[in-house]
Design a protein around this motif. Structure first.
Motif, PDB file in Angstrom:
ATOM      1  N   GLY A   1      35.126  47.372  72.737  1.00  0.00           N
ATOM      2  CA  GLY A   1      33.883  46.830  73.294  1.00  0.00           C
ATOM      3  C   GLY A   1      33.509  47.461  74.623  1.00  0.00           C
ATOM      4  N   ASP A   2      32.738  46.717  75.424  1.00  0.00           N
ATOM      5  CA  ASP A   2      32.265  47.194  76.723  1.00  0.00           C
ATOM      6  C   ASP A   2      33.388  47.098  77.748  1.00  0.00           C
ATOM      7  N   LEU A   3      33.828  48.242  78.251  1.00  0.00           N
ATOM      8  CA  LEU A   3      34.974  48.273  79.164  1.00  0.00           C
ATOM      9  C   LEU A   3      34.685  47.610  80.505  1.00  0.00           C
ATOM     10  N   ASN A   4      33.413  47.451  80.852  1.00  0.00           N
ATOM     11  CA  ASN A   4      33.062  46.773  82.104  1.00  0.00           C
ATOM     12  C   ASN A   4      32.937  45.264  81.932  1.00  0.00           C
ATOM     13  N   GLY A   5      33.131  44.783  80.721  1.00  0.00           N
ATOM     14  CA  GLY A   5      33.073  43.356  80.448  1.00  0.00           C
ATOM     15  C   GLY A   5      34.468  42.756  80.343  1.00  0.00           C
ATOM     16  N   ILE A   6      34.579  41.665  79.586  1.00  0.00           N
ATOM     17  CA  ILE A   6      35.856  40.950  79.494  1.00  0.00           C
ATOM     18  C   ILE A   6      36.653  41.314  78.244  1.00  0.00           C
ATOM     19  N   GLY A   7      36.152  42.265  77.443  1.00  0.00           N
ATOM     20  CA  GLY A   7      36.796  42.583  76.178  1.00  0.00           C
ATOM     21  C   GLY A   7      38.263  42.946  76.290  1.00  0.00           C
ATOM     22  N   ALA A   8      38.580  43.912  77.138  1.00  0.00           N
ATOM     23  CA  ALA A   8      39.973  44.351  77.273  1.00  0.00           C
ATOM     24  C   ALA A   8      40.860  43.216  77.773  1.00  0.00           C
ATOM     25  N   GLU A   9      40.331  42.407  78.669  1.00  0.00           N
ATOM     26  CA  GLU A   9      41.121  41.287  79.203  1.00  0.00           C
ATOM     27  C   GLU A   9      41.504  40.300  78.104  1.00  0.00           C
ATOM     28  N   ILE A  10      40.542  39.918  77.255  1.00  0.00           N
ATOM     29  CA  ILE A  10      40.863  38.921  76.225  1.00  0.00           C
ATOM     30  C   ILE A  10      41.722  39.515  75.121  1.00  0.00           C
ATOM     31  N   VAL A  11      41.627  40.818  74.912  1.00  0.00           N
ATOM     32  CA  VAL A  11      42.517  41.469  73.945  1.00  0.00           C
ATOM     33  C   VAL A  11      43.951  41.433  74.472  1.00  0.00           C
ATOM     34  N   ILE A  12      44.131  41.806  75.734  1.00  0.00           N
ATOM     35  CA  ILE A  12      45.460  41.788  76.343  1.00  0.00           C
ATOM     36  C   ILE A  12      46.058  40.382  76.308  1.00  0.00           C
ATOM     37  N   LYS A  13      45.267  39.391  76.693  1.00  0.00           N
ATOM     38  CA  LYS A  13      45.763  38.011  76.718  1.00  0.00           C
ATOM     39  C   LYS A  13      46.129  37.524  75.309  1.00  0.00           C
ATOM     40  N   SER A  14      45.435  38.029  74.298  1.00  0.00           N
ATOM     41  CA  SER A  14      45.711  37.597  72.922  1.00  0.00           C
ATOM     42  C   SER A  14      47.055  38.093  72.418  1.00  0.00           C
ATOM     43  N   TYR A  15      47.556  39.202  72.998  1.00  0.00           N
ATOM     44  CA  TYR A  15      48.807  39.786  72.520  1.00  0.00           C
ATOM     45  C   TYR A  15      49.890  39.849  73.599  1.00  0.00           C
ATOM     46  N   GLU A  16      49.667  39.167  74.705  1.00  0.00           N
ATOM     47  CA  GLU A  16      50.648  39.197  75.792  1.00  0.00           C
ATOM     48  C   GLU A  16      51.959  38.517  75.402  1.00  0.00           C
ATOM     49  N   ASP A  17      51.851  37.468  74.602  1.00  0.00           N
ATOM     50  CA  ASP A  17      53.041  36.780  74.114  1.00  0.00           C
ATOM     51  C   ASP A  17      53.608  37.558  72.925  1.00  0.00           C
ATOM     52  N   PRO A  18      54.840  38.055  73.018  1.00  0.00           N
ATOM     53  CA  PRO A  18      55.424  38.854  71.931  1.00  0.00           C
ATOM     54  C   PRO A  18      55.431  38.150  70.581  1.00  0.00           C
ATOM     55  N   ARG A  19      55.411  36.802  70.603  1.00  0.00           N
ATOM     56  CA  ARG A  19      55.414  36.049  69.342  1.00  0.00           C
ATOM     57  C   ARG A  19      54.149  36.296  68.525  1.00  0.00           C
ATOM     58  N   SER A  20      53.074  36.754  69.187  1.00  0.00           N
ATOM     59  CA  SER A  20      51.834  37.024  68.467  1.00  0.00           C
ATOM     60  C   SER A  20      51.993  38.166  67.468  1.00  0.00           C
ATOM     61  N   LEU A  21      53.022  38.988  67.668  1.00  0.00           N
ATOM     62  CA  LEU A  21      53.253  40.132  66.790  1.00  0.00           C
ATOM     63  C   LEU A  21      54.032  39.757  65.536  1.00  0.00           C
ATOM     64  N   GLU A  22      54.409  38.489  65.412  1.00  0.00           N
ATOM     65  CA  GLU A  22      55.163  38.060  64.238  1.00  0.00           C
ATOM     66  C   GLU A  22      54.289  37.957  63.000  1.00  0.00           C
ATOM     67  N   LEU A  23      52.986  37.739  63.191  1.00  0.00           N
ATOM     68  CA  LEU A  23      52.082  37.510  62.065  1.00  0.00           C
ATOM     69  C   LEU A  23      51.165  38.688  61.764  1.00  0.00           C
ATOM     70  N   ASN A  24      50.968  39.569  62.741  1.00  0.00           N
ATOM     71  CA  ASN A  24      50.088  40.706  62.514  1.00  0.00           C
ATOM     72  C   ASN A  24      50.458  41.845  63.455  1.00  0.00           C
ATOM     73  N   THR A  25      49.940  43.010  63.134  1.00  0.00           N
ATOM     74  CA  THR A  25      50.174  44.196  63.960  1.00  0.00           C
ATOM     75  C   THR A  25      48.844  44.709  64.483  1.00  0.00           C
ATOM     76  N   PRO A  26      48.631  44.684  65.807  1.00  0.00           N
ATOM     77  CA  PRO A  26      47.351  45.131  66.364  1.00  0.00           C
ATOM     78  C   PRO A  26      47.286  46.643  66.558  1.00  0.00           C
ATOM     79  N   VAL A  27      46.073  47.162  66.358  1.00  0.00           N
ATOM     80  CA  VAL A  27      45.797  48.564  66.636  1.00  0.00           C
ATOM     81  C   VAL A  27      44.512  48.611  67.454  1.00  0.00           C
ATOM     82  N   ILE A  28      44.642  48.920  68.740  1.00  0.00           N
ATOM     83  CA  ILE A  28      43.496  48.953  69.645  1.00  0.00           C
ATOM     84  C   ILE A  28      42.934  50.369  69.692  1.00  0.00           C
TER      85      ILE A  28
END
Length: 346
Positions: free
Chosen positions: A14-41
């Motif tokens: 998305g728009d790098l000057n907006g909140i996109g990267a921040e909410i992506v990082i926060k969504s995968y900051e907890d390692p347990r989030s990787l138990e159900l899916n594998t993200p590719v940014i």
């Protein structure tokens, strides 16, 4: 079926000057989030490292040059560009719009080729993405062309689903855009999506009127009587459980929406204002009607809070979860369509 495999979730940044990267990082900051899916940014390792440092995140990125080199258990970053990008939080920048499109195009290519299973798009700025090469109102229209489908903006949450007859159309043009063929097409798309994507066998659909009070028998416009009502009656006579048109002003406040599996609004704000009032932060923008799955948070770039570390990632997380659930529903539907005896034995 990919029942025991991790779903690969592609994410356009998305728009790098907006909140996109921040909410992506926060969504995968907890390692347990990787138990159900594998993200590719789809961005670059340099760019994502900048955001990691800025937000003091503990997330670890795994840099890859191609989406087919994804590693499960890692937050993968495909290097779509190599150069350093100047980030100016909260600013509308044409150059930043170009990076948003580079990310989207690379992610869409990966989706078409099957390198990723689903696509989740971080918010873009619809103005700074415009160019001679990219002339679309937003994600939905671009993906419809790129994936050769007839798309429908479908806002979904746990107990509310709202589709649109017209989406990014000026209000002055909305009523003229609504034709009998368009109504049939959109209702067919919603019906199919409810069955295939959400596992609802006999969906009930409500349609909101074009005019206030459904036109009051022609006193406030005749489009409901001449276009909408006869088309809905025809569709219903063919077996689809569709009802309306309903006067929009009291439909949501009276909780009538709870009696239906989906609501189709005649134009953008008629559907999205009540949806975001009821489900904001928990809602997801889903592009129905395509042979691939794409979701997005139900908000924009939020320039006013960009870079401050206070953005709420709830809708992004829900967009990821919804994409995975829809992918699973589709796999199950396709499996039992090919194996009807197994469905009967369940």
């Amino acid at each position: 079926m990919k029942k025991d495999e991790k779903i690969i979730v592609g994410i356009s940044i998305g728009d790098l000057n907006g909140i996109g990267a921040e909410i992506v990082i926060k969504s995968y900051e907890d390692p347990r989030s990787l138990e159900l899916n594998t993200p590719v940014i789809f961005a670059s390792a340099k760019t994502m490292q900048f955001f990691k440092n800025h937000f003091n995140s503990k997330i670890n990125f795994f840099s890859i040059d191609s989406p087919d080199k994804v590693v499960h258990g890692k937050v993968n970053v495909v290097n779509v560009w190599d150069e350093a990008v100047k980030i100016d939080f909260g600013s509308e920048d044409k150059k930043i719009g170009e990076y948003a499109i580079k990310s989207l195009e690379a992610a869409t290519k990966a989706l078409k080729e099957g390198a990723i299973d689903v696509l989740v798009t971080a918010p873009i700025n619809k103005h700074n993405i415009q160019s001679e090469k990219f002339n679309f109102p937003g994600h939905t229209d671009y993906l419809a062309k790129a994936l050769n489908g007839k798309s429908l903006m479908f806002m979904v949450s746990d107990d509310l689903r709202v589709g649109l007859l017209t989406d990014h159309v000026p209000l002055k043009d909305a009523s003229n855009t609504i034709t009998k063929d368009l109504i049939k097409e959109k209702i067919a798309t919603v019906t199919k999506s409810l069955k295939h994507d959400f596992g609802i066998r006999k969906p009930k659909i409500a349609v909101l009127a074009i005019n206030p009070h459904a036109g009051d028998n022609g006193v406030i416009g005749n489009e409901d009587d001449t276009v909408l009502k006869p088309t809905l009656e025809k569709i219903k006579s063919e077996g689809t459980l569709v009802y309306g048109p309903y006067s929009a002003d009291s439909f949501f406040g009276s909780s009538t929406y709870k009696n239906f599996d989906a609501i189709i609004a005649s134009y953008h704000d008629q559907g999205l204002i009540p949806f975001k009032t009821i489900a904001f932060g928990k809602g997801v923008n889903y592009t129905a009607g395509l042979d691939k799955v794409r979701t997005s948070p139900d908000h924009g770039t939020a320039y006013e809070i960009a870079g401050k570390g206070i953005a709420d990632e709830s809708s992004m997380k829900q967009a990821i979860v919804t994409a995975i659930e829809i992918f699973r529903h589709r796999e199950e539907h396709n499996y039992y369509s090919k194996n009807p005896l197994k469905k009967a034995s369940r």
